[in-house]
Enzyme design. Structure first.
Site, PDB file in Angstrom:
ATOM      1  N   LYS A  70       0.850  -1.210   0.000  1.00  0.00           N
ATOM      2  CA  LYS A  70       0.000   0.000   0.000  1.00  0.00           C
ATOM      3  C   LYS A  70       0.878   1.248   0.000  1.00  0.00           C
ATOM      4  O   LYS A  70       2.037   1.212   0.432  1.00  0.00           O
ATOM      5  CB  LYS A  70      -0.944   0.032   1.203  1.00  0.00           C
ATOM      6  CG  LYS A  70      -0.269   0.123   2.591  1.00  0.00           C
ATOM      7  CD  LYS A  70       0.022   1.536   3.087  1.00  0.00           C
ATOM      8  CE  LYS A  70       0.822   1.523   4.374  1.00  0.00           C
ATOM      9  NZ  LYS A  70       1.660   2.638   4.646  1.00  0.00           N
ATOM     10  N   VAL A 117      11.459  -4.048   2.131  1.00  0.00           N
ATOM     11  CA  VAL A 117      11.246  -4.273   3.571  1.00  0.00           C
ATOM     12  C   VAL A 117      11.430  -2.965   4.352  1.00  0.00           C
ATOM     13  O   VAL A 117      12.269  -2.138   3.985  1.00  0.00           O
ATOM     14  CB  VAL A 117      12.286  -5.331   4.040  1.00  0.00           C
ATOM     15  CG1 VAL A 117      12.222  -5.551   5.533  1.00  0.00           C
ATOM     16  CG2 VAL A 117      12.060  -6.643   3.305  1.00  0.00           C
ATOM     17  N   ALA A 147       9.728  -0.229   4.580  1.00  0.00           N
ATOM     18  CA  ALA A 147       9.708   0.835   3.582  1.00  0.00           C
ATOM     19  C   ALA A 147       8.531   1.790   3.717  1.00  0.00           C
ATOM     20  O   ALA A 147       8.435   2.774   2.997  1.00  0.00           O
ATOM     21  CB  ALA A 147       9.667   0.203   2.193  1.00  0.00           C
ATOM     22  N   LEU A 151       5.489   0.558   3.204  1.00  0.00           N
ATOM     23  CA  LEU A 151       4.603   0.025   2.165  1.00  0.00           C
ATOM     24  C   LEU A 151       3.734  -1.121   2.684  1.00  0.00           C
ATOM     25  O   LEU A 151       3.080  -1.814   1.916  1.00  0.00           O
ATOM     26  CB  LEU A 151       5.444  -0.458   0.968  1.00  0.00           C
ATOM     27  CG  LEU A 151       6.270   0.621   0.271  1.00  0.00           C
ATOM     28  CD1 LEU A 151       7.249  -0.006  -0.718  1.00  0.00           C
ATOM     29  CD2 LEU A 151       5.365   1.616  -0.455  1.00  0.00           C
ATOM     30  N   ALA A 152       3.756  -1.332   4.006  1.00  0.00           N
ATOM     31  CA  ALA A 152       2.951  -2.378   4.668  1.00  0.00           C
ATOM     32  C   ALA A 152       3.320  -3.791   4.229  1.00  0.00           C
ATOM     33  O   ALA A 152       2.461  -4.674   4.205  1.00  0.00           O
ATOM     34  CB  ALA A 152       1.446  -2.121   4.486  1.00  0.00           C
ATOM     35  N   GLY A 171       5.079  -6.203   5.705  1.00  0.00           N
ATOM     36  CA  GLY A 171       4.830  -7.198   6.758  1.00  0.00           C
ATOM     37  C   GLY A 171       3.341  -7.360   7.019  1.00  0.00           C
ATOM     38  O   GLY A 171       2.842  -8.476   7.199  1.00  0.00           O
ATOM     39  N   SER A 172       2.619  -6.242   7.011  1.00  0.00           N
ATOM     40  CA  SER A 172       1.172  -6.273   7.290  1.00  0.00           C
ATOM     41  C   SER A 172       0.415  -7.041   6.215  1.00  0.00           C
ATOM     42  O   SER A 172      -0.511  -7.801   6.519  1.00  0.00           O
ATOM     43  CB  SER A 172       0.605  -4.850   7.357  1.00  0.00           C
ATOM     44  OG  SER A 172       1.242  -4.129   8.378  1.00  0.00           O
ATOM     45  N   THR A 173       0.796  -6.860   4.963  1.00  0.00           N
ATOM     46  CA  THR A 173       0.066  -7.526   3.876  1.00  0.00           C
ATOM     47  C   THR A 173       0.368  -9.034   3.890  1.00  0.00           C
ATOM     48  O   THR A 173      -0.503  -9.854   3.579  1.00  0.00           O
ATOM     49  CB  THR A 173       0.342  -6.860   2.505  1.00  0.00           C
ATOM     50  OG1 THR A 173      -0.554  -7.377   1.553  1.00  0.00           O
ATOM     51  CG2 THR A 173       1.744  -7.071   2.005  1.00  0.00           C
ATOM     52  N   ASP A 221      -2.249  -1.565  10.119  1.00  0.00           N
ATOM     53  CA  ASP A 221      -2.465  -1.576   8.662  1.00  0.00           C
ATOM     54  C   ASP A 221      -3.028  -2.905   8.154  1.00  0.00           C
ATOM     55  O   ASP A 221      -3.388  -3.009   6.980  1.00  0.00           O
ATOM     56  CB  ASP A 221      -1.136  -1.351   7.920  1.00  0.00           C
ATOM     57  CG  ASP A 221      -0.616   0.064   8.069  1.00  0.00           C
ATOM     58  OD1 ASP A 221      -1.389   0.941   8.498  1.00  0.00           O
ATOM     59  OD2 ASP A 221       0.568   0.280   7.740  1.00  0.00           O
TER      60      ASP A 221
END
Ligand code: C5P
Length: 315
Positions: free
Chosen positions: A11, A100, A102, A104-105, A107-109, A141
């Site tokens: 994201k 990683v 970054a 940009l989520a 780990g969350s995604t 997130d």
């Protein structure tokens, strides 16, 4: 139990406003989040033993319990012990494409994909709101990452209001491989420096969170107007990350000077920076220009676009 191959998109934040403190130690936010077609692949396979194993092709990604995808699997086992003992453990293979640490989520995604995948593998039939509740306990997130697309996110970031799809906004994204920013550090530093500007009373906090629904960015998204969207990009965390990481500031300024760039911003807590451009052709040109200006191979550059989905089964 069958195997599942899932797509887990990154994201970006088109808008991130920090409006106050929360009793749980987090921040009250008003954000607009958007998934992009830069995605990891998560392969879930049944294991004959009662355990979870994580594998990842990226050396910086831990495969132990500190990996949010692992914690997502453990959460499902704790919540659904009968299904876990019926179906057994799962092998989780993460093919990383998202940079990683970054903003940009990434780990969350991955965690969102594990929740969605285990729901399917164990035939749990969870509703979106049940999945979202589990997701919120893993990270702010993670609920957004499940459905993806375009959404207003308030509260800790877990209260979502979907917006109409914003497909095909063309984006160039840049991240220094060796540069990582801790989200906790960014928010804590922001609190130290700007905590005196935080709204304190509940009515003002609610009013500010509601204001984003009728704000300029939402209007620009509803109008599907890339130029207006690009002009309204906002991220409060830039105020602490850019002065601390001059490389990121330089990158952002370089993007802003490129012909064809409609607007540029850091995503989340950074250090990735994205630029909205007019067309795919323009994206190729901008990427080349940035590469020529910064030949350092530590800088990763991606051409991507906005998409209207979150976690989905790979075709
Ligand atoms: O929720 P998540 O684990 O992604 O958050 C990481 C860190 O970012 C938290 O520990 C907290 O310091 C900060 N954060 C915050 N307010 C939010 C979301 C995150 O202060 N709404």
């Amino acid at each position: 139990m069958r195997s599942y191959n899932l797509i887990a998109p990154a994201k970006i934040n088109l808008y991130l406003e920090i409006i106050g403190d929360r009793a749980d130690g987090y921040h009250e936010l008003a954000m607009i989040m958007q998934t992009i077609d830069l995605a990891d692949q998560i392969y879930l396979q049944p294991l004959s033993i009662d355990t979870f194993r994580v594998h990842c092709n990226h050396p910086q990604v831990p495969t132990d319990k500190s990996n949010l995808a692992y914690r997502a699997a453990e959460l499902m086992a704790a919540q659904f012990p009968d299904a876990f003992s019926n179906f057994g453990g799962i092998d989780i293979t993460i093919k990383k494409h998202i940079p990683v640490a970054a903003g940009l989520a990434g780990g969350s995604t991955n965690a969102a994909a594990v929740l969605v995948g285990i729901d399917l593998m164990w035939n749990l039939g969870l509703t979106q709101s049940e999945l979202a509740e589990l997701a919120a306990s893993l990270g702010s997130d993670v609920p957004f990452c499940i459905a993806g697309g375009s959404a207003i996110a308030t509260g800790r970031g877990e209260q979502l209001s979907p917006l109409p799809n914003l497909d095909h906004l063309h984006i160039v994204l840049a991240k220094y491989r060796s540069l990582e920013v801790s989200t906790g550090w960014a928010y804590n530093t922001y609190r130290q420096q700007f905590g005196d500007t935080y709204l304190r009373d509940t009515d003002s906090l609610t009013a500010r969170a509601n204001a984003v629904h009728s704000g300029e960015m939402v209007k620009a998204i509803l109008a599907k107007d890339p130029t207006a969207i690009a002009q309204k990009l906002h991220n409060d965390l830039e105020k602490v990350v850019l002065p601390t990481y001059p490389q990121v500031l330089e990158l952002r300024e370089l993007f802003a000077r490129q012909p064809g760039v409609l607007g540029t911003m850091m995503s989340g807590s950074g250090p990735s920076v994205f630029a909205i451009v007019e067309s795919p052709q323009q994206a190729t040109i901008v990427k080349q220009q940035i590469r020529e200006a910064i030949p350092d191979q530590d800088l990763e550059l991606f051409i991507t676009r906005t998409i209207s989905h979150g976690i989905k089964i790979a075709p």
